[in-house]
Scaffold this active site. Structure first.
Site, short mmCIF file in Angstrom:
data_model
loop_
_atom_site.label_atom_id
_atom_site.label_comp_id
_atom_site.label_asym_id
_atom_site.label_seq_id
_atom_site.Cartn_x
_atom_site.Cartn_y
_atom_site.Cartn_z
CD GLN A 1 -4.46 14.35 -67.14
OE1 GLN A 1 -5.12 13.56 -66.50
NE2 GLN A 1 -4.32 15.60 -66.79
CB ALA B 1 -3.65 8.25 -76.72
CG ASP B 2 -4.60 4.98 -72.79
OD1 ASP B 2 -4.46 3.78 -72.95
OD2 ASP B 2 -3.64 5.79 -72.84
CE1 TYR B 3 -8.22 6.91 -69.17
CE2 TYR B 3 -6.50 8.51 -68.69
CZ TYR B 3 -7.12 7.29 -68.45
OH TYR B 3 -6.62 6.47 -67.48
CG LEU C 1 -11.42 14.95 -65.27
CD1 LEU C 1 -11.49 14.30 -63.91
CD2 LEU C 1 -11.59 13.98 -66.37
CB SER C 2 -15.54 17.09 -69.80
OG SER C 2 -16.31 16.82 -70.95
CD GLU C 3 -11.25 13.14 -71.14
OE1 GLU C 3 -12.44 12.91 -70.86
OE2 GLU C 3 -10.33 13.11 -70.29
N PRO D 1 -13.97 9.48 -74.43
CG PRO D 1 -13.83 9.91 -72.14
CD PRO D 1 -13.08 9.30 -73.28
CG HIS E 1 -2.61 5.25 -67.65
ND1 HIS E 1 -3.41 4.50 -66.83
CD2 HIS E 1 -2.88 6.54 -67.35
CE1 HIS E 1 -4.12 5.30 -66.05
NE2 HIS E 1 -3.82 6.55 -66.35
CD GLU F 1 -9.06 15.85 -68.52
OE1 GLU F 1 -8.27 14.94 -68.27
OE2 GLU F 1 -10.13 15.68 -69.13
C1 TPP Z 1 -11.42 10.00 -69.09
C2 TPP Z 1 -10.22 10.33 -68.28
N1 TPP Z 1 -9.62 11.52 -68.46
C3 TPP Z 1 -8.50 11.84 -67.77
C4 TPP Z 1 -7.98 10.98 -66.86
C5 TPP Z 1 -6.72 11.32 -66.08
N2 TPP Z 1 -7.05 11.54 -64.66
C6 TPP Z 1 -6.86 10.56 -63.76
S1 TPP Z 1 -7.40 11.00 -62.26
C7 TPP Z 1 -7.90 12.52 -62.77
C8 TPP Z 1 -8.55 13.45 -61.79
C9 TPP Z 1 -9.80 12.88 -61.20
O1 TPP Z 1 -10.33 13.71 -60.24
P1 TPP Z 1 -11.61 13.34 -59.39
O2 TPP Z 1 -12.65 12.74 -60.26
O3 TPP Z 1 -11.99 14.54 -58.63
O4 TPP Z 1 -11.09 12.21 -58.41
P2 TPP Z 1 -9.93 12.30 -57.32
O5 TPP Z 1 -8.69 11.78 -57.99
O6 TPP Z 1 -9.81 13.71 -56.90
O7 TPP Z 1 -10.34 11.42 -56.19
C10 TPP Z 1 -7.61 12.67 -64.13
C11 TPP Z 1 -7.87 13.89 -64.89
C12 TPP Z 1 -8.63 9.73 -66.70
N3 TPP Z 1 -8.17 8.81 -65.83
N4 TPP Z 1 -9.74 9.44 -67.41
#
Ligand code: TPP
Lengths: 337, 373
Positions: A95, A97-99, A71-73, A102, A142, A42
Site C-alpha cells: 500500500q 513503500a513505507d510498509y 493486512l500482512s505484507e 514487514p 507515508h 490490501e
Molecule cells: C504495515 C502497514 N501496512 C499497511 C498500512 C496501511 N493501512 C493503514 S490503516 C489500515 C487498516 C487497518 O485496519 P485495522 O487494523 O482493522 O484498524 P482500523 O483502521 O480498522 O481501526 C491499513 C491497511 C499501514 N499503515 N501499515
C-alpha cells in the site's frame, strides 16, 4: 474498464494519460493478455487501492484474479513468491513503500534469492508495486524512498518511472520478465504527470535510461518523483545560457551505465538528484562509477543533491525535497568549480 | 466470574439500554454520567476535527465515532500515569479519557510549536509521556512487539505496572502481531492486548481478513486467555477489562480482549465514500442503532436518572468551545522552524547532520553556494 480501454486501439494512436492511469491500463492489459497474471494486496479489490491504481480491475476480471488480502505484507510478498514459483505471474501491491518493512524478509530472503540458491531450478518472476516518495504531507510513514535498500540486494530488479509512457511500458516489461521486480511509483506524480501513451501494446526495457533533454554543459541525472524538478532546473539553466543534458534513469537495477557515461564524457560534469536520504543513497553508486570510469575527463567533482539524513518530516515536507532551486544551485557549483 | 473464550460477546446492557444482568454496584448514575460525558467529548472532538480537515487546517484524521465505549472504558480500567499504553492511530478517545489534553492532541494534528512531537509525524499520531501514552506509529502492528518488551521490562524491574497494547482487527494479520503475542506469552509478561475490532480494515472486512471465527480465540495459541466483549457496552468493557487487567497485574501473564465494535465513519479522510465503495448503508444503519452513547442514555433513563437534552446540548457546545480554544492556542504558537528537522534523529546531532543543517541555513538565508544537502 477505464475509458481508454472502451474503444479499440488504432495503430499509432496515442492518448494523454496520467501516470496512475497508465499503471492501471498496464495491469488491465496484462490481466487480459495472460491468465497467469493476478493482482492482489490490501484494499485493491472493491476499493481499487488507496490511490485507485487498481480501480475497476476486480469488476473486469473477477475476484479470483484481483483480490484483497489480509493486512500482512509478509503474506503478500511471500504468497507472491510461492505463486510465481508455481507458475503464476503475480502483481502484488504494497500500500505504501513505507510498509515494505514487514515484507522485507520475504523480499530479500525469498524473492531475491530463490533463483540463485536453487541453481536456477526455481524462479520467482513477480512484480511488487508500491507508491513511494514525498511531497504529499504524509510524514515519515507515508513519504519514504526506500529504493536503495532494494538496489543493494542482488537478485532484485528495481525500477521507478516518472512518465505515463514509461510507467506502462516498464510495468508490462516487469510482468513479462523472469525476475522479481520492485516497481516504485512516485506518488506525487500519480496525477501530476500527464503524457502521451500509445494505445497499442509496447514495453520499455528494464535497464535503459532516457535522455529527456540534450545538452553539452553538464549532465543532470535523476529518477522518479524528482524528474519534473530536474527538468525545471534545466529550463532555468537554459535561460542563463547553460545547456544541461537531462537523463531519467528509469531503472536503478540494472542501471544504464552506458548512457550515463556517454553523456558525462561529453559534458564533463554530472549532478545526481534523488530525494532519498544522502547516506548510502543509490546515486552514490552512480557517482562512484562515473569517477572510476571518467576520472580524467571530469571538469568538476560529481555533485549529489539528495534528501537530508533525517526521517522524512511532516511540517517541513517541502523544505526537505530537493526542488529546482537546490538542483540548479548544484549545477552552478559544478560549472564554477 | 468472567469467562474467557465465550462464543458471544460479554454484555451487561442490552442494545436498547436495559440491564441484562445485575449491574455492578459501582455503576452509579454519577459514574455513568461521567462516562457519558467522556464519550460525548470524544464524539464531538471527532466532528470538529473532520471540520478542521475540510478547512484544510490539518491533512489527516481517523475517526473513532462508534468506538467510544471501547476506548473510554479501557481508560477507566487502567491506572493512568502508572500503566503504560502502546496505542494505535484511532485512539484519541482513549487518549482524551486518559487525560491527554485537548491542546496536546490538537497541536499534534496541526503540527504547531506546541506539538509535543514537534511537527514530525503526520496528524493524529500523538503521544504523551505524562500519561505513559507512547507516540502512535502508522505502521500497522509495529507497536505489538515493543509493547511485549515494555511489559517484559516491567516484570524484570519488578514494578507494579502493566502494559496495554491496542490495535484494530486488521493488525492481527501482521507477522508482528503474532510475534509480539507469542513473545509476551512465552515471557509471561504483564501485557494486556486489546483488539478494537471495528470489523473493517479500510475496505477489507473481518471475513476476508481471517478465517478465524473471532479474534480473541487466537489467544489460545499463545498460551493466554482471550475474552470477547461487546465493545459498545461500556459497562461490559469496564467490567471485563478491569477484571482482566487485575489478573495481568497480579502476575497471571498476558491476556487478549477483543472488543466488538464498529467504525461508523470513513476509515480516514482518504476514504470519504465508504458506503459507495465497499459497505452498505444498511450495515452502517444497523450499527448506528447500537450507538454506545445512546445506550448509556437509555440506561440512565431506565435507572430513573435521565440526562436531559439541554444538558447534552450544553456538553456538545462546551466541547466545541474546548476544541476551538485548543486550535487557537495551538495556532498561536506558530509552525516549528526547519531546524527541528535535524534534532531528535540521534541523541546528539552528528557531524554530517550539522553540515546538512548548515547547508539548509545557507539556502534559507540565500547564501548557499551549491546544491549539496
Ligand atoms: C504495515 C502497514 N501496512 C499497511 C498500512 C496501511 N493501512 C493503514 S490503516 C489500515 C487498516 C487497518 O485496519 P485495522 O487494523 O482493522 O484498524 P482500523 O483502521 O480498522 O481501526 C491499513 C491497511 C499501514 N499503515 N501499515
Amino acid at each position: 474498464m477505464t475509458a481508454t480501454q472502451s474503444k479499440p486501439a488504432a495503430a499509432g494512436e496515442t492518448r494523454t494519460l496520467t501516470l496512475i492511469q497508465a499503471i492501471t491500463e498496464a495491469m488491465h492489459e496484462e490481466l487480459a493478455r495472460d491468465e497467469r497474471v493476478v493482482v492482489f494486496g490490501e484494499d485493491v479489490g472493491a476499493r481499487g487501492g488507496v490511490f485507485l491504481a487498481t480501480a475497476g480491475l476486480q469488476a473486469s476480471f473477477g475476484k479470483h484474479r484481483v483480490f484483497d488480502t489480509p493486512l500482512s505484507e509478509a503474506s503478500i510478498v511471500g504468497a507472491a513468491v510461492g505463486m510465481a514459483v508455481r507458475g503464476m505471474r503475480p502483481i502484488a501491491e504494497i500500500q505504501f513503500a513505507d510498509y515494505m518493512g514487514p515484507g522485507f524478509d520475504q523480499i530479500i530472503s525469498q524473492a531475491a534469492k530463490i533463483r540463485y540458491r536453487s541453481g536456477g531450478q526455481f524462479t520467482a518472476p513477480l512484480v511488487i508495486r508500491t507508491p513511494s516518495g514525498g511531497g504529499v504531507k504524509g510524514g515519515h510513514h507515508h513519504s519514504q524512498s526506500p529504493e536503495s535498500y532494494f538496489a543493494h540486494t542482488p537478485g532484485l530488479k528495481v525500477v521507478m518511472p516518472s512518465t505515463p509512457y514509461d510507467a506502462k511500458g516498464l510495468l508490462k516489461a516487469a510482468v513479462r520478465g523472469g525476475d522479481p521486480v520492485i516497481y516504485f511509483e512516485p506518488k506525487r506524480l500519480y496525477r501530476a504527470a500527464k503524457g502521451e501513451v500509445p494505445a497499442g501494446d509496447y514495453t520499455v526495457e528494464i535497464g535503459k535510461g532516457a535522455v529527456r533533454r540534450e545538452g553539452s554543459d553538464l549532465t543532470l541525472i535523476g529518477y522518479g518523483g524528482v524528474m519534473p524538478d530536474v527538468e525545471r532546473a534545466a529550463q532555468a539553466l537554459a535561460a542563463e545560457g547553460v545547456q544541461a543534458e537531462v537523463i531519467d534513469l528509469r531503472s536503478l537495477v540494472p542501471w544504464d551505465r552506458e548512457l550515463v557515461l556517454e553523456s558525462v564524457s561529453k559534458t564533463g560534469r554530472a549532478v545526481l538528484v534523488s530525494e532519498a536520504p544522502r547516506t548510502a543513497n543509490f546515486m552514490g553508486e552512480v557517482a562512484y562509477v562515473i569517477q572510476e570510469q571518467l576520472f580524467d575527463g571530469l571538469l568538476s567533482p560529481v555533485m549529489q543533491v539528495a534528501g537530508f539524513d533525517t526521517p522524512y518530516p511532516y511540517v517541513q515536507d517541502k523544505v526537505y525535497l530537493p526542488g529546482p532551486n537546490r538542483i540548479a544551485a548544484a549545477c552552478v557549483q559544478a560549472l564554477n568549480y | 466470574m468472567i469467562q474467557p473464550f465465550t462464543s458471544d460477546p460479554l454484555r451487561w446492557v442490552s442494545e436498547d439500554g436495559q440491564p441484562i444482568r445485575e449491574l455492578p454496584a459501582r455503576f452509579t448514575p454519577e459514574l455513568l454520567r461521567e462516562l457519558h460525558r467522556e464519550m460525548v467529548r470524544a464524539r464531538e472532538f471527532d466532528k470538529k476535527l473532520v471540520t478542521l480537515l475540510r478547512q484544510g487546517r490539518t491533512t489527516f484524521y481517523a475517526q473513532a465515532s462508534g468506538m467510544e465505549a471501547t476506548q473510554v472504558g479501557l481508560a477507566r480500567s487502567l491506572r493512568i500515569g502508572h500503566d503504560w499504553v502502546w496505542p494505535y492511530y484511532r485512539d484519541h478517545a482513549l487518549g482524551l479519557a486518559m487525560g491527554v489534553s485537548m491542546l496536546d492532541i490538537v497541536s499534534q494534528c496541526l503540527g504547531t510549536n506546541s506539538d509535543l512531537c514537534r511537527g514530525r509525524q503526520m496528524p493524529h499520531h500523538f503521544g504523551s509521556a505524562a500519561q505513559n501514552f507512547v507516540s502512535i506509529s502508522s505502521s500497522i502492528a509495529s507497536q505489538v512487539p515493543p509493547a511485549a518488551g515494555n511489559a517484559m521490562a516491567q516484570k524484570y524491574l519488578g514494578v507494579d505496572e502493566i502494559t496495554v497494547c491496542t490495535f484494530g482487527d486488521g493488525a492481527t494479520s501482521e507477522g508482528d502481531w503474532h510475534a509480539g503475542m507469542n513473545m509476551a506469552g512465552a515471557a509471561g509478561a504483564p501485557c494486556l492486548f486489546v483488539c478494537e475490532n471495528n470489523q473493517w480494515a479500510i475496505s477489507t472486512h473481518l471475513r476476508e481478513q481471517t478465517a478465524s471465527e473471532t479474534i480473541h480465540i487466537k489467544a489460545k495459541a499463545y498460551g493466554m486467555p482471550g475474552y470477547y466483549v461487546d465493545g459498545n457496552d461500556i459497562v461490559a468493557v469496564i467490567e471485563v477489562l478491569s477484571h482482566v487487567a487485575e489478573g495481568v497485574r497480579s502476575g497471571q501473564g498476558p491476556a487478549l480482549v477483543e472488543c466488538l465494535t464498529y467504525r461508523v465513519g470513513s476509515h480516514s479522510n482518504a476514504d470519504a465514500d465508504a458506503e459507495k465503495n465497499y459497505r452498505t448503508r444498511e450495515e452502517v444503519n444497523e450499527w448506528l442503532a447500537r450507538d454506545p452513547i445512546v445506550r448509556v442514555e437509555r440506561l440512565l433513563e431506565h435507572l430513573g436518572a435521565p440526562i436531559d437534552a439541554g444538558e447534552i446540548a450544553e456538553l456538545t457546545r462546551a466541547t466545541h468551545r474546548e476544541v476551538d480554544e485548543a486550535v487557537l492556542a495551538a495556532e498561536a504558537t506558530g509552525q516549528p522552524d526547519w531546524q527541528i528537522m535535524f534534532e531528535d534523529v540521534y541523541a546528539d546531532i552528528p557531524v554530517h547532520l550539522r553540515e546538512q543543517e548548515a547547508f539548509l541555513r545557507a539556502e534559507q538565508t540565500g547564501t548557499a553556494v551549491g546544491g549539496r544537502a
